[in-house]
Scaffold this motif. Structure first.
Motif, PDB file in Angstrom:
ATOM      1  N   PHE A 181      46.080  38.975   3.185  1.00 21.96           N
ATOM      2  CA  PHE A 181      47.512  38.908   3.445  1.00 21.96           C
ATOM      3  C   PHE A 181      47.965  39.870   4.543  1.00 21.96           C
ATOM      4  CE2 PHE A 181      46.984  41.855  -0.147  1.00 21.96           C
ATOM      5  CZ  PHE A 181      47.646  42.976   0.322  1.00 21.96           C
ATOM      6  N   SER A 182      47.096  40.810   4.939  1.00 21.97           N
ATOM      7  CA  SER A 182      47.462  41.703   6.044  1.00 21.97           C
ATOM      8  C   SER A 182      47.567  40.951   7.362  1.00 21.97           C
ATOM      9  CB  SER A 182      46.439  42.842   6.179  1.00 21.97           C
ATOM     10  OG  SER A 182      45.189  42.355   6.631  1.00 21.97           O
ATOM     11  N   GLN A 183      47.094  39.691   7.376  1.00 27.72           N
ATOM     12  CA  GLN A 183      47.195  38.874   8.577  1.00 27.72           C
ATOM     13  C   GLN A 183      48.633  38.439   8.853  1.00 27.72           C
ATOM     14  OE1 GLN A 183      44.570  38.051  10.726  1.00 27.72           O
ATOM     15  NE2 GLN A 183      43.450  39.548   9.513  1.00 27.72           N
ATOM     16  N   TRP A 184      49.494  38.502   7.832  1.00 27.67           N
ATOM     17  CA  TRP A 184      50.879  38.075   8.051  1.00 27.67           C
ATOM     18  C   TRP A 184      51.918  39.046   7.505  1.00 27.67           C
ATOM     19  CZ3 TRP A 184      47.353  35.275   5.107  1.00 27.67           C
ATOM     20  CH2 TRP A 184      47.539  35.283   3.725  1.00 27.67           C
ATOM     21  N   TRP A 185      51.502  40.133   6.860  1.00 29.67           N
ATOM     22  CA  TRP A 185      52.444  41.165   6.422  1.00 29.67           C
ATOM     23  C   TRP A 185      52.234  42.430   7.244  1.00 29.67           C
ATOM     24  CZ3 TRP A 185      56.609  40.142   3.899  1.00 29.67           C
ATOM     25  CH2 TRP A 185      56.642  39.080   2.976  1.00 29.67           C
ATOM     26  N   ALA A 186      53.333  43.007   7.724  1.00 25.85           N
ATOM     27  CA  ALA A 186      53.257  44.241   8.506  1.00 25.85           C
ATOM     28  C   ALA A 186      54.295  45.222   7.979  1.00 25.85           C
ATOM     29  CB  ALA A 186      53.515  43.956   9.980  1.00 25.85           C
ATOM     30  N   PHE A 187      53.873  46.483   7.806  1.00 25.36           N
ATOM     31  CA  PHE A 187      54.838  47.523   7.424  1.00 25.36           C
ATOM     32  C   PHE A 187      55.555  47.968   8.695  1.00 25.36           C
ATOM     33  CE2 PHE A 187      56.373  51.751   6.429  1.00 25.36           C
ATOM     34  CZ  PHE A 187      56.891  51.570   5.155  1.00 25.36           C
ATOM     35  N   LYS A 188      56.850  47.702   8.753  1.00 22.91           N
ATOM     36  CA  LYS A 188      57.613  48.035   9.947  1.00 22.91           C
ATOM     37  C   LYS A 188      58.534  49.223   9.689  1.00 22.91           C
ATOM     38  CE  LYS A 188      57.573  43.680  12.475  1.00 22.91           C
ATOM     39  NZ  LYS A 188      58.382  42.752  13.288  1.00 22.91           N
ATOM     40  N   PHE A 189      58.358  50.275  10.478  1.00 20.33           N
ATOM     41  CA  PHE A 189      59.259  51.416  10.398  1.00 20.33           C
ATOM     42  C   PHE A 189      60.672  50.949  10.760  1.00 20.33           C
ATOM     43  CE2 PHE A 189      55.286  53.739  11.980  1.00 20.33           C
ATOM     44  CZ  PHE A 189      54.813  53.908  10.683  1.00 20.33           C
ATOM     45  N   GLY A 190      61.632  51.408   9.979  1.00 14.05           N
ATOM     46  CA  GLY A 190      63.017  51.070  10.274  1.00 14.05           C
ATOM     47  C   GLY A 190      63.495  49.749   9.715  1.00 14.05           C
TER      48      GLY A 190
END
Length: 329
Positions: A113-122
């Motif tokens: 699932f890391s292929q489509w989930w990203a932790f975005k700052f802000g």
């Protein structure tokens, strides 16, 4: 990919829905769970719930803004994580932010699932896709990027609470006991889309034949037989129950059917794949706009998923209930 409905860039007001409008859900006994899909949904078992009032829609950005303005509340996604809670985290990642769906441009391994989930700052409820995004024109979309303590805080302020998993599923079924979907046994009866889910090959091909690439207005699709909107699709919804790997077996006699069950225990909700991170998980229900026939077929009342209490995401929201009717602030 647009940040609003591909049908219209204009916000449309909810159709005759007041901020605090709730629907009475009569109590009853129903068959909870499913034996035909994911293992955590099994076994089917009979459950009885008392009547309660439920928010007609998921909590919207407009409603959540009213809460924040009244209380000065700051969500989990707007605060930097405590390093003690994440011993394996890289120091540069311990910043305020949230998980945002970021679709790849090609087919990927659906086990990663890391292929489509990203932790975005802000990223947080006001900026659902990162620092350059906003919720202008999305006042009637469901609020997202809310962790469990955020939704509890809102519910307390509103004089309400979160539903149990059994209450949520009973409400989602709308009296159609045993039906596959909240509206019957066909996903798209007569070719009509009944909920905001994914069409195409997830996660890279979004055909958006239901009209939406992301979240939608909470009243964009028809309500179920109880008059509840968006019980399926759009966003996952928090419940108050701790997650368990499966349901308890059905009661052998009618006299033993559980009444108003409260789910599993906290220690049983930990993720066994991450033994060093002791973050409990709650049950979320209903699926989201990211559920697709080729991945996460959880756009059904019986479907359930585990959500860590500290984790906010761009496809998770909530709605509240009351067991004694009152008017919120």
């Amino acid at each position: 990919m647009g940040l609003v409905s591909i049908k219209s860039c204009k916000e449309e007001p909810l159709k005759q829905l007041a901020d605090d409008e709730m629907v009475y859900v009569p109590g009853g006994t129903f068959r909870m769970g499913s034996d035909r899909h994911y293992p955590e949904e099994a076994p089917i078992h009979r459950v009885t719930v008392d009547g309660f009032w439920m928010d007609r829609t998921p909590v919207t950005n407009r409603q959540f803004r009213k809460f924040v303005h009244a209380t000065g509340y700051v969500t989990v996604a707007e605060l930097a994580p405590d390093p003690k809670d994440y011993p394996d985290a890289l120091p540069h990642m311990l910043k305020a932010g949230s998980l945002v769906f970021t679709p790849p441009k090609h087919a990927v391994d659906l086990r990663d699932f890391s292929q489509w989930w990203a932790f975005k700052f802000g990223a947080h409820w006001r900026r659902p896709y990162g620092p350059r995004s906003n919720i202008s024109g999305q006042e009637s979309h469901p609020v997202v990027h809310v962790a469990y303590q955020d939704v509890e805080a809102y519910a307390k302020w509103a004089g309400k609470e979160l539903p149990t998993e059994a209450e949520w599923e009973f409400a989602a079924r709308g009296g159609l006991d045993g039906a596959e979907f909240a509206w019957g046994d066909e996903l798209t009866p007569g070719g009509k889309h009944m909920a905001n889910i994914w069409q195409g090959a997830f996660p890279f091909e979004n055909l958006a034949s239901d009209g939406y690439t992301r979240t939608s207005r909470v009243d964009a699709f028809s309500p179920n037989n109880f008059g509840l909107f968006d019980m399926i699709g759009n966003v996952w919804e928090w419940t108050t129950d701790w997650y368990s790997q499966k349901h308890d077996a059905d009661a052998p006699k009618a006299c033993c059917i559980p009444e108003n069950p409260r789910g599993g225990i906290e220690v049983g909700s930990y993720d066994s794949c991450q033994p060093r991170i002791r973050i409990p998980r709650k049950v979320v229900k209903g699926g989201s706009h990211l559920c697709a026939p080729n991945y996460c077929r959880r756009y059904r009342p019986a479907a359930r998923h585990a959500q860590p209490v500290d984790t906010s995401m761009s496809h998770v929201g909530f709605r509240c209930i009351t067991r004694t009717r009152r008017i919120a602030p």
